[in-house]
Motif scaffolding. Sequence first.
Motif, mmCIF file in Angstrom:
data_model
loop_
_atom_site.group_PDB
_atom_site.id
_atom_site.type_symbol
_atom_site.label_atom_id
_atom_site.label_comp_id
_atom_site.label_asym_id
_atom_site.label_seq_id
_atom_site.Cartn_x
_atom_site.Cartn_y
_atom_site.Cartn_z
ATOM 1 N N THR A 302 0.840 -1.186 0.000
ATOM 2 C CA THR A 302 0.000 0.000 0.000
ATOM 3 C C THR A 302 0.879 1.242 0.000
ATOM 4 N N ASN A 325 4.101 -0.939 3.709
ATOM 5 C CA ASN A 325 2.821 -0.274 3.514
ATOM 6 C C ASN A 325 2.895 1.150 4.041
ATOM 7 N N LEU A 327 0.108 4.441 4.550
ATOM 8 C CA LEU A 327 -1.317 4.727 4.446
ATOM 9 C C LEU A 327 -1.705 5.839 5.422
ATOM 10 N N SER A 328 -3.002 6.134 5.498
ATOM 11 C CA SER A 328 -3.575 7.109 6.434
ATOM 12 C C SER A 328 -2.878 8.474 6.382
ATOM 13 N N ASN A 341 1.158 6.853 8.038
ATOM 14 C CA ASN A 341 1.432 5.658 8.812
ATOM 15 C C ASN A 341 2.206 4.689 7.921
ATOM 16 N N GLU B 132 -7.596 0.840 9.972
ATOM 17 C CA GLU B 132 -7.081 1.192 8.653
ATOM 18 C C GLU B 132 -5.841 0.372 8.306
ATOM 19 N N TYR B 133 -4.938 0.207 9.275
ATOM 20 C CA TYR B 133 -3.732 -0.570 8.991
ATOM 21 C C TYR B 133 -4.102 -2.016 8.660
ATOM 22 N N ALA B 136 -4.535 -2.800 5.057
ATOM 23 C CA ALA B 136 -3.282 -3.009 4.335
ATOM 24 C C ALA B 136 -2.689 -4.372 4.677
ATOM 25 N N GLN B 139 -4.473 -7.173 2.954
ATOM 26 C CA GLN B 139 -4.091 -7.202 1.543
ATOM 27 C C GLN B 139 -2.753 -7.928 1.374
ATOM 28 N N ARG B 140 -1.833 -7.621 2.307
ATOM 29 C CA ARG B 140 -0.518 -8.244 2.232
ATOM 30 C C ARG B 140 -0.633 -9.760 2.407
#
Lengths: 488, 197
Positions: A302, A325, A327-328, A341, B132-133, B136, B139-140
Amino acid sequence: MASTVVLILFDSPNMSPTNGQMHYGARNPLTAIAMPAIVLAFLGPATAAAQVPVRDSIPTDVRVGILYQPSFRPGIVMPLVPAPQGLREVADSARRIILRDLDYSDRLQVMPVGEDVPIEGPINYGLWDELEAVWLLVGAVEGTPDQPVLRLSLHDVVFRLLQEVRAFELPPLAHPGFRHALHTAADAVVRWATSSAGIATTRIAYVAEGPGGSEIYVVDSDGFGARRLSSDSSIALSPAWSPTGDRIAFMSYKNGDPAIYEIDADGGRSVLSVDLPGMDLTPTYTPDGTRLGFAATIDGRTEVYTYDLVRNCCPERATFARYANSLSPTFAPDGRRFAFNSDRLGQLHVFVQGMNNGSAELITPYIYDRSVHNAGPDWSPTGDRIAFHGWVGGEPQIFTVAPDGRGLRQLTQRGRNEDPSWAPDGRHIIFASTRDGATGLWVLDVVSGRIRRLVSAAGARLPDWSGRLDSASQLTSGAAVGSESNNR
Amino acid sequence: MASTWKKSAGWLGTLVLAVTMVACGGTPPPEPAPEPEPEPQVEEQAVDEAAERARLEEEARRRREDEEQRRREAERNRVLSIIAERVHFDFDKSDIRPDAEEVLQRKVVVLREYAGVSFRIEGHCDERGSNEYNLALGQRRAEAVRRYLVSYGLDASRFTTISYGEERPAMRASNEDAWAQNRRAEFNVTRYGQLGN
């Protein structure tokens, strides 16, 4: 103003102090109590923060506490003013709503006043001074029930003069805009008295369980008018207000592939905004509202992107971390930097990065511990702090930190506390908490430490506080008549 | 001219009708019709024998078919249950654990055999990380499973991935056991190929 906040530390009751990693030197309650006194005596508030090895860690075996210095809140009284026949209900509602808003501003101390205190004739400043009030607010309702007018006059009791007077035209009592008009009046009073605007004319968007899945909800800053906006019967997450307050962006699974949608703040149909291949998540608007920051999956990981909302095109990648990743995203008020993040260091951390500069700087403390999990960053609208939640003993707690990683402060202790969002005044934070057993949204005044529950609903989470909604269009976009239920 | 054509067409119509009625008369049990209809009854005898033969043949065929069907169903169930078998992950990790590898190896075998089968890999998380994390992270996890399968030479286009983060827990509880159950990948068949839907 003595709004100093000082960090103190004390041993966690269930932890042995011998195996603790003590980073702050306060080993027993005695020194913990003595410390703030010493700090206050010899150092200014700015240097007090610098004394703490802030970048060291969030200790897992030590509780980081906060001592809220009770700042001076000037007292305000709003006596009952007799209203003409037919306007009594309007006057009562107006007074109740304004008093609650003044209280929730946390900048004024609302003082109780008996109903028998005479208010006719010239203002008896001596009387109010004896009650130790600093401000006297007189609200008289005139006009007709169809077109009521609230005339507010604010008197400075100490200097015995009329500070401000203004007439507010109100919609009829049953009109959806009635409460909003009074929130506007309350914010004006806060500004007259403290020269800082209040937060009464704001709303909070959040996620809660709807009839067919998680949906986007909205509630007024005083906890009234909670209502569901989306009706996608799918998974809706991560609502974010547009800077003008007319739209809310969010992530939804409604068409199978998770994408970013926008919905009118007064409800209606959500429309697709961004749909890159793969999952799109965690939207946020740039402060000028021209672009959307969000995250999208690419090659299984991400990354943060921006999207041009004006030209409706051109996704641009903003983070570059292979095998990790990001994000946010959340933007600084000037839009030049953003916090986000990322798990690029093997733990989840908050980073700050310039919009045109690829280097990301770690702002949350790195420690060798598997349970490090700092998430949900939100950059304060005043620019000076970034709120996030970090794990303390496996439970998320609310923290704030300066954008350069200094001055880490823990704000909560009890229950799970997650996903903070700043009010436009930069001193109130809303977050999701389990502190009373159930899930709910709570508002914390970072300055005084006062805390109140705003929403208790099944699965209420991921709150986002709007900016001030003073525009005329917002006046009519209030809750539908009859749906104004106190949600608390 | 037109009227005679119409007439002959009418004759032809009735003839066709009669023939089809006779042909159809083969399948139902050859009991004498309750209403006496002289003309078809003449042919009933011949039809009876043919029908009996047809019935026996049909029965044998149906038995064979049933057996085949049962076998296919069993095979289909076997394949689908292998595909549906979940794999689990460690906390905040997307690595394929040894126990997950066993599960995935079984999938590789049936996926090689049934090249027409495609599925969606759904990544899920426990409730502890941020909402939210976890999107992700899920998905991983889904991608890790996909990469594993593709590394065995399976066509990448047969697998799509989606993350549900912590939004669809398998077990609604807040303890180690529930968390372990919820950190998983699920498999949802999108194309059945030779398995037939």
